[in-house]
Design an enzyme around this catalytic site. Structure first.
Site, PDB file in Angstrom:
ATOM      1  N   HIS A   6       0.820  -1.210   0.000  1.00 19.95           N
ATOM      2  CA  HIS A   6       0.000   0.000   0.000  1.00 19.95           C
ATOM      3  C   HIS A   6       0.858   1.266   0.000  1.00 19.95           C
ATOM      4  O   HIS A   6       1.984   1.270   0.517  1.00 19.95           O
ATOM      5  CB  HIS A   6      -0.907   0.023   1.242  1.00 19.95           C
TER       6      HIS A   6
ATOM      7  N   VAL B 288       5.106 -23.302  20.996  1.00 23.74           N
ATOM      8  CA  VAL B 288       5.439 -22.764  22.312  1.00 23.74           C
ATOM      9  C   VAL B 288       4.298 -23.055  23.291  1.00 23.74           C
ATOM     10  O   VAL B 288       3.131 -22.768  23.010  1.00 23.74           O
ATOM     11  CB  VAL B 288       5.709 -21.254  22.227  1.00 23.74           C
TER      12      VAL B 288
ATOM     13  N   ARG C  28      -6.760 -12.062   9.501  1.00 24.40           N
ATOM     14  CA  ARG C  28      -6.006 -10.861   9.860  1.00 24.40           C
ATOM     15  C   ARG C  28      -5.922 -10.722  11.379  1.00 24.40           C
ATOM     16  O   ARG C  28      -6.883 -11.004  12.085  1.00 24.40           O
ATOM     17  CB  ARG C  28      -6.701  -9.623   9.283  1.00 24.40           C
TER      18      ARG C  28
ATOM     19  N   SER D  61      -3.375  -5.437   7.863  1.00 28.74           N
ATOM     20  CA  SER D  61      -3.095  -4.509   6.761  1.00 28.74           C
ATOM     21  C   SER D  61      -2.976  -3.086   7.302  1.00 28.74           C
ATOM     22  O   SER D  61      -3.807  -2.674   8.117  1.00 28.74           O
ATOM     23  CB  SER D  61      -4.228  -4.573   5.734  1.00 28.74           C
TER      24      SER D  61
END
Length: 373
Positions: free
Chosen positions: A49, A172, A310, A336
Site C-alpha cells: 500500500h 510454544v 487478519r 493490513s
C-alpha cells in the site's frame, strides 16, 4: 543459550531473523507449522500500500510509508517478484468523492508520494474496464504488488545461510523468566534465550499472556478471495479498491506479480483463529462487489478460492514495543498494511533491542543473497 529467540515465521518473524543475522548473535526462530509463511503471510492481498489509508500520526502510517520505500531494493536484493503497479480508489457518488479527498489529504500528511485525484476521463485511460458509473478515483503511483510467501521464504533462506537456526513443527507452550534470561518451553524441548520477539500473528496475545499481564487482544478477522486464471490477469493494470469501510479496505481487484487476477477479501469477525474455510454466500458477495468495480470479470476462470485471517488488535494500531517484562518484545496486531510495513517493522525491532540495552555488533562476513534469474 541463544541471544534472541523469535516466535513465529511469517513475514515479520522471518524479516527480523534476516536482519538479526547481520549481527554477531546466536538467533533461533520457532514456527509451529510445517513451513514458514503458512498463515496470514500466505493468505492476503499481496499489496504494498501507498500509505494514505492509515490514520495520521499512527504507527501504521509511519511504518507503511517507510516500508513501501524499502521494497524495491530489498526485493531486488532477494530476487523476489515485485511490481510498482499503482493503485486506484474508486468513487461512485459525491459522498465517496468527498471521502477520496479525506484520503488524499491524509496521504499528504503521511508523506505518501505519487498521489492525485483523477477525473472520469483519466480513470478510463488508465483502466478501460472500470465500471462506467465510477466518477473519479484516488490514484497512488507508489503502490505495488509482491509475492509475500516468496518474500518470507527468501528472508528465512538468507537468515539461515547466515547462521539463524529454524525450528519447524515447534509449538510454544510456556515461557518462564529466569534471572536475566527466558526459558521457552515447547513441544520439542526447552530453549534458553536472553531476548524474545513475539511475532505470532493471530496468536500473539496468547503468547504474550504466557509471560506478561494481558495488555492487548487479537480479534481474528477472516477474508475470502478468488484467484482467477491468467486469462483474466489483464482485466486491470493497477490495484483497484472501492471506498473503505469500518471493516477494512473493501473488495479489491488486482493483478498478481505472476499474472493472475485476485478478487477479495470480505471481512468476517470470527472466534476460531484456525478457521480458513470458505463459504458459497461469502464468495457470491465478493463476486458481486468485485464486478461493481471491474466489468465482465469471468469468474468461471477461477482456479482456486482461499481465506486468510487478519490479526486485528483491540488497540487499532500496530504493537511494536517491549512488554512489561524486560527483554520480551511484542510485534503484534500486524494487520493490513502489515505486509507493506514489514521492512520498516523489521528495522523498528532492531531499535527496540538497542533501546533495551542489547549489544549489537555487525558481522564482517554477512553473506548476501545469491541472485536468481
Amino acid at each position: 543459550m541463544y541471544d534472541i529467540l523469535i516466535i513465529g515465521a511469517g513475514i515479520i518473524g522471518t524479516g527480523i531473523a534476516r536482519e538479526l543475522s547481520k549481527y554477531k548473535l546466536k538467533v533461533a526462530i520457532l514456527e509451529k507449522d510445517t513451513d514458514v509463511s503458512n498463515e496470514t503471510t500466505k493468505a492476503n492481498s499481496a499489496i504494498v500500500h501507498g500509505g494514505y489509508d492509515a490514520k495520521e500520526e499512527s504507527l501504521m502510517a509511519k511504518l507503511n510509508v517507510l516500508g513501501n520505500s524499502l521494497y524495491e531494493d530489498l526485493c531486488n536484493e532477494l530476487s523476489v517478484p515485485f511490481k510498482r503497479n499503482g493503485s486506484l480508489v474508486l468513487a461512485f457518488n459525491e459522498d465517496e468523492l468527498e471521502h477520496l479527498n479525506v484520503l488524499y489529504n491524509r496521504g499528504i500528511i503521511n508523506k505518501v508520494p505519487g498521489l492525485s485525484i483523477i477525473n472520469q476521463e483519466k480513470l478510463r485511460e488508465l483502466e478501460p474496464n472500470v465500471d462506467e458509473k465510477a466518477i473519479a478515483a484516488l490514484h497512488c503511483s507508489s503502490a505495488g504488488i509482491v509475492s509475500p510467501w516468496e518474500f518470507a521464504e527468501a528472508l528465512i533462506d538468507n537468515a539461515v545461510e547466515n547462521g539463524v537456526d529454524l525450528f519447524l513443527n515447534t509449538t510454544v507452550k510456556n515461557i518462564v523468566k529466569t534471572d536475566e534470561n527466558f526459558d521457552v518451553h515447547t513441544d520439542s524441548g526447552i530453549f534458553h534465550t536472553k531476548y524474545v520477539f513475539n511475532c505470532a500473528g493471530v496468536h500473539a496475545d496468547l503468547i504474550h499472556n504466557l509471560i506478561a499481564p494481558e495488555s492487548f487482544k487479537i480479534l481474528p478477522r477472516k477474508g475470502e478471495y478468488f484467484v482467477l486464471d491468467k486469462t483474466q490477469g489483464k482485466r486491470v493494470n493497477q490495484t483497484v479498491f472501492q471506498c473503505p469501510s469500518k471493516l477494512g479496505k473493501g473488495i479489491l481487484v488486482t493483478p498478481t506479480v505472476h499474472g493472475n487476477l485476485l478478487v477479495g477479501p470480505d471481512a468476517q469477525d470470527i472466534d476460531n483463529r484456525f478457521d480458513v474455510s470458505t463459504a458459497t454466500d461469502r464468495l457470491e458477495y465478493i463476486k458481486f462487489k468485485g464486478s461493481h468495480s471491474i466489468k465482465d470479470i469471468n469468474f468461471r476462470e477461477n482456479i482456486r478460492t482461499f481465506a486468510g485471517i487478519r490479526a486485528e488488535s483491540d488497540r487499532g494500531d500496530f504493537i511494536v514495543e517491549e512488554s512489561s517484562v524486560k527483554g520480551f518484545f511484542d510485534i503484534a496486531g500486524i494487520k493490513s498494511p502489515g505486509l507493506s510495513a514489514a521492512p520498516a517493522i523489521t528495522l523498528a525491532a532492531i531499535d527496540l533491542l538497542k533501546t533495551s540495552g542489547a549489544n549489537l555488533s555487525l558481522k564482517d562476513n554477512f553473506i548476501t543473497p545469491r541472485k536468481h534469474t
